[in-house]
Design a protein around this motif. Structure first.
Motif, PDB file in Angstrom:
ATOM      1  N   GLY A   1      -5.448 -17.109  10.363  1.00  0.00           N
ATOM      2  CA  GLY A   1      -5.069 -15.704  10.431  1.00  0.00           C
ATOM      3  C   GLY A   1      -4.542 -15.219   9.089  1.00  0.00           C
ATOM      4  N   GLU A   2      -4.429 -13.900   8.960  1.00  0.00           N
ATOM      5  CA  GLU A   2      -4.017 -13.330   7.681  1.00  0.00           C
ATOM      6  C   GLU A   2      -3.258 -12.027   7.898  1.00  0.00           C
ATOM      7  N   ASN A   3      -2.108 -11.894   7.263  1.00  0.00           N
ATOM      8  CA  ASN A   3      -1.364 -10.639   7.189  1.00  0.00           C
ATOM      9  C   ASN A   3      -1.323 -10.188   5.740  1.00  0.00           C
ATOM     10  N   LEU A   4      -1.411  -8.888   5.527  1.00  0.00           N
ATOM     11  CA  LEU A   4      -1.363  -8.309   4.192  1.00  0.00           C
ATOM     12  C   LEU A   4      -0.270  -7.259   4.124  1.00  0.00           C
ATOM     13  N   ALA A   5       0.358  -7.163   2.986  1.00  0.00           N
ATOM     14  CA  ALA A   5       1.304  -6.076   2.723  1.00  0.00           C
ATOM     15  C   ALA A   5       1.231  -5.752   1.241  1.00  0.00           C
ATOM     16  N   ALA A   6       1.415  -4.478   0.936  1.00  0.00           N
ATOM     17  CA  ALA A   6       1.436  -4.061  -0.465  1.00  0.00           C
ATOM     18  C   ALA A   6       2.523  -3.026  -0.657  1.00  0.00           C
ATOM     19  N   ASP A   7       3.162  -3.111  -1.771  1.00  0.00           N
ATOM     20  CA  ASP A   7       4.152  -2.139  -2.185  1.00  0.00           C
ATOM     21  C   ASP A   7       3.663  -1.602  -3.520  1.00  0.00           C
ATOM     22  N   TRP A   8       3.047  -0.445  -3.487  1.00  0.00           N
ATOM     23  CA  TRP A   8       2.421   0.102  -4.687  1.00  0.00           C
ATOM     24  C   TRP A   8       3.440   0.694  -5.661  1.00  0.00           C
ATOM     25  N   HIS A   9       4.724   0.573  -5.338  1.00  0.00           N
ATOM     26  CA  HIS A   9       5.771   1.054  -6.234  1.00  0.00           C
ATOM     27  C   HIS A   9       6.732  -0.052  -6.659  1.00  0.00           C
ATOM     28  N   GLY A  10       6.535  -1.280  -6.163  1.00  0.00           N
ATOM     29  CA  GLY A  10       7.346  -2.417  -6.565  1.00  0.00           C
ATOM     30  C   GLY A  10       8.801  -2.343  -6.146  1.00  0.00           C
ATOM     31  N   LEU A  11       9.086  -1.726  -5.012  1.00  0.00           N
ATOM     32  CA  LEU A  11      10.465  -1.535  -4.578  1.00  0.00           C
ATOM     33  C   LEU A  11      10.964  -2.580  -3.596  1.00  0.00           C
ATOM     34  N   TYR A  12      10.081  -3.313  -2.952  1.00  0.00           N
ATOM     35  CA  TYR A  12      10.464  -4.217  -1.870  1.00  0.00           C
ATOM     36  C   TYR A  12      10.492  -5.675  -2.306  1.00  0.00           C
ATOM     37  N   SER A  13      11.372  -6.431  -1.667  1.00  0.00           N
ATOM     38  CA  SER A  13      11.404  -7.880  -1.859  1.00  0.00           C
ATOM     39  C   SER A  13      10.393  -8.506  -0.896  1.00  0.00           C
ATOM     40  N   VAL A  14      10.115  -9.795  -1.066  1.00  0.00           N
ATOM     41  CA  VAL A  14       9.186 -10.458  -0.143  1.00  0.00           C
ATOM     42  C   VAL A  14       9.770 -10.489   1.273  1.00  0.00           C
ATOM     43  N   THR A  15      11.075 -10.608   1.403  1.00  0.00           N
ATOM     44  CA  THR A  15      11.690 -10.562   2.732  1.00  0.00           C
ATOM     45  C   THR A  15      11.474  -9.195   3.369  1.00  0.00           C
ATOM     46  N   GLN A  16      11.610  -8.140   2.604  1.00  0.00           N
ATOM     47  CA  GLN A  16      11.385  -6.799   3.141  1.00  0.00           C
ATOM     48  C   GLN A  16       9.927  -6.591   3.542  1.00  0.00           C
ATOM     49  N   LEU A  17       9.011  -7.207   2.819  1.00  0.00           N
ATOM     50  CA  LEU A  17       7.604  -7.108   3.207  1.00  0.00           C
ATOM     51  C   LEU A  17       7.371  -7.806   4.546  1.00  0.00           C
ATOM     52  N   VAL A  18       7.943  -8.998   4.733  1.00  0.00           N
ATOM     53  CA  VAL A  18       7.830  -9.679   6.028  1.00  0.00           C
ATOM     54  C   VAL A  18       8.515  -8.843   7.111  1.00  0.00           C
ATOM     55  N   ASN A  19       9.641  -8.230   6.778  1.00  0.00           N
ATOM     56  CA  ASN A  19      10.348  -7.401   7.755  1.00  0.00           C
ATOM     57  C   ASN A  19       9.518  -6.203   8.206  1.00  0.00           C
ATOM     58  N   MET A  20       8.663  -5.702   7.351  1.00  0.00           N
ATOM     59  CA  MET A  20       7.785  -4.602   7.764  1.00  0.00           C
ATOM     60  C   MET A  20       6.874  -5.065   8.898  1.00  0.00           C
ATOM     61  N   TRP A  21       6.390  -6.300   8.804  1.00  0.00           N
ATOM     62  CA  TRP A  21       5.592  -6.843   9.910  1.00  0.00           C
ATOM     63  C   TRP A  21       6.473  -7.044  11.133  1.00  0.00           C
ATOM     64  N   GLY A  22       7.641  -7.598  10.914  1.00  0.00           N
ATOM     65  CA  GLY A  22       8.552  -7.867  12.017  1.00  0.00           C
ATOM     66  C   GLY A  22       9.006  -6.605  12.733  1.00  0.00           C
ATOM     67  N   ASP A  23       9.121  -5.500  12.009  1.00  0.00           N
ATOM     68  CA  ASP A  23       9.549  -4.239  12.614  1.00  0.00           C
ATOM     69  C   ASP A  23       8.546  -3.717  13.645  1.00  0.00           C
ATOM     70  N   GLU A  24       7.340  -4.255  13.628  1.00  0.00           N
ATOM     71  CA  GLU A  24       6.373  -3.862  14.662  1.00  0.00           C
ATOM     72  C   GLU A  24       6.820  -4.313  16.049  1.00  0.00           C
ATOM     73  N   ASN A  25       7.819  -5.192  16.121  1.00  0.00           N
ATOM     74  CA  ASN A  25       8.291  -5.677  17.421  1.00  0.00           C
ATOM     75  C   ASN A  25       8.813  -4.545  18.300  1.00  0.00           C
ATOM     76  N   ARG A  26       9.145  -3.411  17.719  1.00  0.00           N
ATOM     77  CA  ARG A  26       9.622  -2.276  18.530  1.00  0.00           C
ATOM     78  C   ARG A  26       8.539  -1.755  19.469  1.00  0.00           C
TER      79      ARG A  26
END
Length: 191
Positions: free
Chosen positions: A104-129
């Motif tokens: 499997g594969e998950n992708l995330a991009a921050d086109w402004h360089g503002l997020y940490s790798v933990t915050q990128l994973v948290n974006m996926w995790g926030d889908e739990n809502r």
């Protein structure tokens, strides 16, 4: 919390390439300096810990880091950062050991360089809502399984390994995580 539409983070859904041959041809035509070194172990551990926090919250076993999955994920992250595109790799060729299917594969991009790798994973995790327990793909309160697909891959009970690559280019960050065995399998329970 910043509204979803104003976030500079973009998450890929289900766009797949026609094949890895086209990708390699594009990469061969580009002038990219080879990577000097693998990602720092601290970054790998940060990504792994972020994943495992979500898994612990639902009572599934922790993931183990896979260097072989990370190597393939890093190549794809480098390519995406170079092209400025965000699309999934050919799912039949994701595993670096000869194209073994089932990764499997998950992708995330921050086109402004503002997020940490933990915050990128948290974006996926926030889908739990939007997640509701059930049999995949009937696991989203919105009726659209893609609204929880990154989260379900992170917490998929049968997944045991993860490896991720992070590429930075021109202030942008692209993260690719690969999972084995893959999650989001129709007819199966997430956990």
């Amino acid at each position: 919390m910043v509204p979803a539409m104003s976030r500079p983070l973009i998450m890929a859904r289900r766009t797949f390439l026609a094949g890895i041959a086209a990708t390699l041809a594009l990469m061969n035509g580009c002038s990219v300096a080879p990577r000097a070194a693998a990602s720092p172990p601290e970054q790998d551990q940060e990504i792994l810990a972020a994943h495992n926090r979500y898994r612990a919250a639902v009572g599934v076993p922790a993931l183990q880091w896979s260097d072989s999955l990370a190597a393939g994920a890093q190549q794809w992250a480098d390519y995406l950062a170079l092209t400025g595109r965000l699309q999934h790799s050919d799912r039949r060729r994701r595993h670096p050991a000869g194209g073994t299917p089932g990764v499997g594969e998950n992708l995330a991009a921050d086109w402004h360089g503002l997020y940490s790798v933990t915050q990128l994973v948290n974006m996926w995790g926030d889908e739990n809502r939007y997640f509701v327990r059930g049999i995949f793909p009937n696991v989203s309160s919105t009726g659209n399984w893609e609204d929880v697909a990154h989260y379900t891959q992170v917490v998929w009970r049968n997944t045991t390994q993860v490896g991720c690559g992070v590429a930075r280019r021109n202030g942008n960050i692209v993260m690719v995580c690969r999972y084995s065995p893959l999650g989001n399998v129709d007819g199966r329970s997430v956990y």
